[in-house]
Design a protein around this motif. Structure first.
Motif, PDB file in Angstrom:
ATOM      1  N   LYS A 478      26.870  -2.018   3.129  1.00  8.94           N
ATOM      2  CA  LYS A 478      25.497  -2.604   3.078  1.00  8.94           C
ATOM      3  C   LYS A 478      25.508  -4.183   2.637  1.00  8.94           C
ATOM      4  O   LYS A 478      24.613  -4.826   3.395  1.00  8.94           O
ATOM      5  N   LEU A 479      26.667  -4.532   2.001  1.00  7.95           N
ATOM      6  CA  LEU A 479      26.561  -6.122   1.914  1.00  7.95           C
ATOM      7  C   LEU A 479      26.622  -6.761   3.277  1.00  7.95           C
ATOM      8  O   LEU A 479      26.375  -7.940   3.115  1.00  7.95           O
ATOM      9  N   ASN A 480      27.269  -6.067   3.957  1.00  8.94           N
ATOM     10  CA  ASN A 480      27.357  -6.906   5.300  1.00  8.94           C
ATOM     11  C   ASN A 480      26.373  -6.678   6.299  1.00  8.94           C
ATOM     12  O   ASN A 480      26.397  -7.051   7.513  1.00  8.94           O
ATOM     13  N   SER A 481      25.361  -5.879   5.898  1.00  6.51           N
ATOM     14  CA  SER A 481      24.172  -5.414   6.758  1.00  6.51           C
ATOM     15  C   SER A 481      23.529  -6.810   7.283  1.00  6.51           C
ATOM     16  O   SER A 481      23.322  -7.729   6.468  1.00  6.51           O
ATOM     17  N   THR A 482      22.802  -6.607   8.365  1.00  4.21           N
ATOM     18  CA  THR A 482      22.033  -7.794   8.924  1.00  4.21           C
ATOM     19  C   THR A 482      20.522  -7.752   8.206  1.00  4.21           C
ATOM     20  O   THR A 482      19.936  -8.582   8.395  1.00  4.21           O
ATOM     21  N   ASP A 483      20.436  -6.635   7.805  1.00  2.27           N
ATOM     22  CA  ASP A 483      19.030  -6.136   7.187  1.00  2.27           C
ATOM     23  C   ASP A 483      18.864  -6.779   5.792  1.00  2.27           C
ATOM     24  O   ASP A 483      19.559  -6.225   4.705  1.00  2.27           O
ATOM     25  N   PRO A 484      18.113  -7.554   5.659  1.00  2.00           N
ATOM     26  CA  PRO A 484      18.086  -8.298   4.214  1.00  2.00           C
ATOM     27  C   PRO A 484      17.892  -7.362   3.210  1.00  2.00           C
ATOM     28  O   PRO A 484      17.982  -7.541   2.033  1.00  2.00           O
ATOM     29  N   TYR A 485      16.685  -6.577   3.537  1.00  2.00           N
ATOM     30  CA  TYR A 485      16.249  -5.513   2.575  1.00  2.00           C
ATOM     31  C   TYR A 485      17.315  -4.561   1.973  1.00  2.00           C
ATOM     32  O   TYR A 485      17.728  -4.274   0.606  1.00  2.00           O
ATOM     33  N   GLN A 486      18.278  -4.168   3.044  1.00  2.00           N
ATOM     34  CA  GLN A 486      19.394  -3.455   2.627  1.00  2.00           C
ATOM     35  C   GLN A 486      20.279  -4.176   1.618  1.00  2.00           C
ATOM     36  O   GLN A 486      21.169  -3.569   0.577  1.00  2.00           O
TER      37      GLN A 486
END
Lengths: 938, 159
Positions: A478-486
């Motif tokens: 999740k830390l590498n996700s592109t979704d800022p919310y996640q």
């Protein structure tokens, strides 16, 4: 007059008559036809197939019912209750026509009789169980307690009429039983037509919610229902209660049928004659109990407690049987005492059979009040389609083990003499367990009933989802996700759980991300983790590379906590940053550092910015000055207490409190009390918190006044302060409660502080006050009705009606407050019951009344219950209920209308009345009016 | 536009506070609120009178005011591609327009023109925001009303 007397006798309100009559007629008409089918099917089965096949038939019935209930549970979610009832009736009518045809063409075939017996029993069970859902859907939880026994009386009355007609047709007109099956079809069609009338004339109060109409197949639906049912404590105890009831019931039935009556009436004809005689009186007694006793018992005792009565009765009767037969086996009673045995047999059969229908079934059905109408079908299907057959199997198996020879290794065959007292002994144990189970069932009912009140409004949506197998893996992903919310969510998780192992990932993310929200969360997370070289390095690096003015203050704020590092030179450069926020945070960071020497310069810079009127953001600099905790600057912030801008006032006051501590704060107490009267809620909160640090006040008036404010945080702070000083301020709180005019909210909050400390006299005084408030509530409702009748039409009419309604609601809140505390309940109870009673939904109102009827406080609750249960719609009705409730006449009439409205001492109402007078006369009389009234009218 | 300004009678101030409360109480937007809340709203509602033909706002204008019709009628219309006016609705006494502008500053979706001499109670977005901040019950009342209207729209779409 007759209808009124009958209504009083049967506890039926005038507005309930229509629903009660139609539903009663439906059951009566159906039961009339069913009594034909029941007698004929049994007689033909025994005659043509043989009595020995009865157990097989019972198994077949159980199997068909079980399958039927799986479908029933599914379709009750898809279709309305009344449509399902119509379908059942139409199916039964078609079934009976088919059977009539089969009797005509294949009368010699044995299976035809079995088909009729099983088929009819199947429909009869479904219809009799579904009928209770129909009755419940047209009445509220509180009404259904009164009306169910009356409506259900249609069953025995229809049965008596049907039985008598059948007897006449067979004996006098020489009909053959096979020729009379069509009567069932006629009765079903008659009931069907009555249901059509009900559908057009009545509106259901409790309906299924289309939101919950699932699209699963019946099996999946049943599995889902099973999971739901097993998660409900009430259903678990209802199931346990049902198992215990069925076992006890079957054992007792076996006892009186095969052991008692068989011994007394050896001749079959004699035994049949006795049964016929018993049926007449037992049915009449059942009817009498159902009509005049059941509803009164349920209303007086409540649903939970009345479910205890049946196991108590069966324990008593089993105990009598046990004592008699045990004494007989020991030789203490002679064989000739047949009359005692007969009395015991009749009593047992009456409890087992008639009391079951007259008491247990209605009381047990009322437990469904606490279940959402959407789940009635699946819950009933579970109980009747799974638990009931299972219980029958257990009881049957037990009986076979005890009584039947020929099961090698399994049989427990005991002598008839022993069985005579062994069976009652088992029933005693089972019934005692039934009583024990009824206690938690009672508690579960009360809890579920309370929860059902406005469930949709209060229950937060449940979040479903499986937890990840590997938390660490999931966080990294999740830390590498592109979704800022996640990313922010997972950063929050790291921060709250203080997961230090992620410090490098978070630090790197801070340095590489461009999203402000992510940066902000990274900084907060790094600051929350234990202070190490790692997180400090990341923050320092971010400070040196960060260009965004929004981010710098955040880094500075967090870095201020890391006092081991000396970054003063770097930070000093930021004192000339154009962003005020960066300047302030840099000042605070430097001022807080132990090794920084030019603190005085920092103070002067902040003060200069405060005094510079050309600059905006005064509030920011005021906060900053406060954060320096320098008491000698308090005079600088004081002039800003009366600033026109709320945020500046709040900032100045916050700074003032920050600067003063201990003795200094104590010295400024007068200033703090004055601040409580300012309009800003933030100032009130800060002041109340500061007052907690001071010695007790001399004047508690402003603090008590705040208990009536709308903002919950302000009220909670005020309550906290009063609670801390309760020893000192209790007397003043009591004075407010009994002497001063206070709002209902204040009354509630004061009582929540001091109720347990009130003495007997004070409690009585409170009760008296609540009764007076309830009187006023009814009176204001009377005035409201009178207002609606008023011939003069004014623009202000709607507003007057609304004001009167609000005044009435206030009085009701007063009563509910006292009920809440007298019942040892909390604010949730108070809020739910108030919302329920004032709701426009009849179902919600009924649920609220049911919750009230279960409350510990009985006197006021019963008054409220009587009033709302009456559902008065006109002034006449209000006059009648006022007389019933308070034993005095309601003195409200057109002549006193104006003066009685004025007597309510409501400013806006008074203004409305003067406005109307001006409309009529053209003159506005402002003499003897207060400032608020004048303001409204000029 | 010029004609509109010519027809404007700004802040007439003829209504007494009680009359404002009486009017607001009849408006569905506020009818679920308590009388004390309506009283609070009346303090930020100003009375404005416009002559026949005055344009309250044009399609595409930034909206920040709620209009409550005290008397008169307002025509709502939209310009079609061929520049002809398409009449959408006629609003009457106790009805309102521009309620969404109380919550956002989006552009108006249609043009509103007075049909007769109209009296309005007008509420500015900033005032309403301030009031809702101080009295959350008012904001809650609005939310309830908007939800019930949304439900109504969803049901209408379904049927």
């Amino acid at each position: 007059m007759k209808a009124h007397l009958l209504g009083k006798l049967l506890s039926i309100k005038p507005n309930e008559w229509e629903g009660v009559s139609y539903l009663f007629l439906v059951l009566l008409v159906f039961s009339f036809g069913a009594s034909f089918a029941r007698s004929i099917s049994m007689a033909l089965l025994v005659e043509k197939v043989g009595g020995d096949k009865l157990p097989h038939m019972f198994i077949l019935i159980d199997l068909t019912v079980m399958i039927g209930f799986i479908l029933y549970a599914h379709y009750t979610k898809k279709f309305s209750g009344i449509n399902i009832f119509k379908f059942f009736l139409m199916s039964t009518a078609i079934f009976s026509i088919i059977v009539q045809a089969l009797f005509f063409w294949w009368a010699q075939q044995k299976w035809v009789y079995g088909f009729f017996f099983v088929g009819f029993s199947f429909f009869f069970i479904l219809i009799s169980i579904h009928s209770s859902s129909i009755v419940a859907s047209y009445f509220t939880a509180i009404q259904v307690k009164r009306v169910t026994p009356i409506i259900n009386a249609g069953f025995p009355i229809g049965g008596i009429l049907g039985g008598t007609t059948l007897f006449v047709l067979l004996k006098l007109y020489q009909f053959q039983p096979q020729q009379l099956i069509g009567i069932l079809s006629g009765a079903c069609l008659g009931a069907f037509l009555l249901l059509r009338i009900i559908k057009t004339r009545l509106t259901p109060v409790r309906t299924t919610d289309p939101q919950f109409r699932g699209n699963k197949n019946p099996i999946n639906e049943m599995i889902a229902a099973f999971k739901y049912v097993t998660a409900s404590k009430l259903m678990i105890f209802m199931s346990l209660g049902l198992i215990l009831f069925v076992i006890g019931n079957k054992l007792l039935e076996y006892h009186y049928q095969t052991l008692i009556y068989f011994e007394i009436f050896e001749d079959t004809t004699e035994r049949t004659a006795f049964f016929a005689f018993y049926e007449i009186f037992a049915n009449l007694a059942w009817l009498f109990i159902q009509l005049f006793i059941t509803s009164r018992v349920v209303i007086r005792m409540g649903v939970g407690a009345s479910n205890m009565l049946y196991p108590i009765f069966s324990t008593l009767v089993a105990l009598a049987l046990f004592i008699y037969f045990y004494a007989k086996s020991l030789g203490h009673i002679q064989d000739s005492t047949m009359s005692i045995m007969l009395i015991l047999g009749i009593a047992t059969q009456f409890i087992n059979q008639e009391m079951r229908w007259a008491l247990r079934t209605p009381a047990n059905n009322l437990l469904f009040n606490a279940i959402e109408p959407n789940f009635w079908g699946s819950h009933k299907a579970f109980l009747n389609g799974i638990v009931f057959p299972l219980s029958t199997f257990i009881a049957g198996g037990l009986l076979i083990l005890i009584t039947e020879p020929g099961i090698p290794g399994l049989t427990l065959l005991v002598s008839k003499e022993k069985i005579q007292y062994l069976l009652p002994l088992i029933v005693i144990i089972v019934s005692l367990l039934g009583i024990i189970v009824a206690f938690p069932q009672w508690v579960a009912y009360d809890i579920d009933m309370f929860n059902s009140l406005n469930r949709k409004l209060f229950e937060p949506q449940k979040i479903s989802g499986k937890p990840s197998n590997s938390l660490k893996q999931m966080i990294q992903q999740k830390l590498n996700s592109t979704d800022p919310y996640q990313v922010t969510v997972v950063l929050e998780m790291i921060r709250v759980l203080r997961m230090n192992e992620f410090v490098n990932q978070v630090g790197n993310l801070l340095l590489r991300t461009q999203v402000f929200q992510v940066k902000k969360h990274c900084i907060n997370t790094l600051a929350a983790l234990p202070q190490t070289q790692d997180n400090q390095t990341y923050l320092v690096e971010a400070l040196q590379t960060e260009k965004e003015a929004k981010v710098l203050p955040l880094i500075l704020k967090e870095l201020a906590q890391f006092q081991s590092v000396n970054l003063n030179d770097t930070i000093e450069k930021l004192l000339i940053h154009p962003s005020p926020l960066v300047f302030v945070e840099a000042c605070l960071c430097l001022h807080a550092h132990p090794k920084y020497s030019r603190k005085y310069m920092i103070e002067n810079k902040i003060i200069a910015r405060i005094k510079d009127s050309k600059l905006r953001d005064t509030e920011l600099y005021l906060y900053a000055l406060g954060e320096l905790h320098q008491a000698h600057y308090s005079d600088i912030v004081k002039p800003y207490f009366e600033h026109k801008k709320s945020e500046v006032r709040v900032a100045a006051f916050t700074a003032f409190i920050c600067m003063l501590e201990g003795e200094l704060l104590e010295a400024q107490k007068y200033c703090l009390i004055k601040a409580l009267k300012l309009p800003d809620k933030e100032i009130k909160i800060i002041t109340l918190r500061a007052l907690k640090e001071c010695k007790p006040l001399e004047d508690w008036e402003p603090v008590i006044e705040i208990l009536g404010e709308r903002d919950r945080t302000v009220v909670t702070e005020s309550k906290e302060l009063l609670r801390l000083n309760l020893k000192v301020c209790k007397k003043i709180l009591v004075d407010h409660l009994f002497v001063k005019k206070i709002s209902e909210q204040q009354r509630f909050e004061i009582l929540s502080l001091i109720y347990p400390k009130l003495d007997e006299n004070q409690l009585q005084h409170l009760q008296q006050g609540a009764i007076e408030a309830f009187k006023k509530f009814v009176q204001v409702n009377g005035l409201l009705k009178l207002h609606e009748l008023n011939e003069y039409s004014s623009e202000a009419d709607d507003l007057i009606a609304k004001i009167l309604q609000e005044i009435a609601e206030d009085y009701l809140h007063h009563v509910l407050t006292i009920i809440t505390f007298a019942s040892e309940q909390n604010i949730e109870f108070y809020q739910r019951v108030s919302l329920g009673l004032l709701s426009l939904s009849r179902a919600n109102q009924g649920n609220a009344l049911e919750v009230l009827s279960n409350a510990r406080e009985k006197c006021l609750s019963s008054q409220v219950l009587k009033y709302f249960d009456e559902r008065v719609s006109d002034l006449k009705g209000i006059r009648r209920i006022y007389l019933v409730l308070f034993n005095e006449y309601l003195k409200i009439d057109q002549n006193r209308y104006y003066s009685q409205l004025l007597a309510l001492e409501h400013d806006m109402l008074k203004a409305c009345l003067l406005y109307i007078e001006q409309e009529k006369t053209g003159r506005l009389k402002l003499k003897n009016t207060n400032q608020k009234v004048r303001h409204l009218l000029t | 536009m010029f004609a509109g300004i010519m027809n404007l009678h700004y802040d007439a101030g003829e209504m007494i506070p009680l009359e404002k409360i009486i009017v607001l109480n009849k408006v569905s937007l506020f009818s679920t609120l308590k009388t004390e809340d309506i009283h609070m709203i009346s303090t930020i509602a100003s009375e404005e009178i416009y002559e026949d033909g005055h344009i309250l706002f044009y399609e595409g204008d930034i909206g920040d005011r709620l209009f409550i019709i005290v008397s008169g009628e307002v025509m709502i219309f939209r310009k079609s591609k061929d520049s002809t006016e398409k009449h959408l609705a006629t609003l009457k006494e106790n009805e309102f327009l521009g309620e969404l502008s109380l919550f956002d500053a989006e552009t108006r979706t249609a043009t509103a023109r007075c049909r007769d001499r109209c009296t309005f109670l007008v509420i500015e977005r900033n005032d309403m925001e301030q009031l809702a901040h101080e009295y959350p019950a008012i904001a809650f009342g609005f939310i309830k009303m908007l939800i019930s209207r949304m439900r109504g729209m969803v049901l209408n779409n379904k049927t």
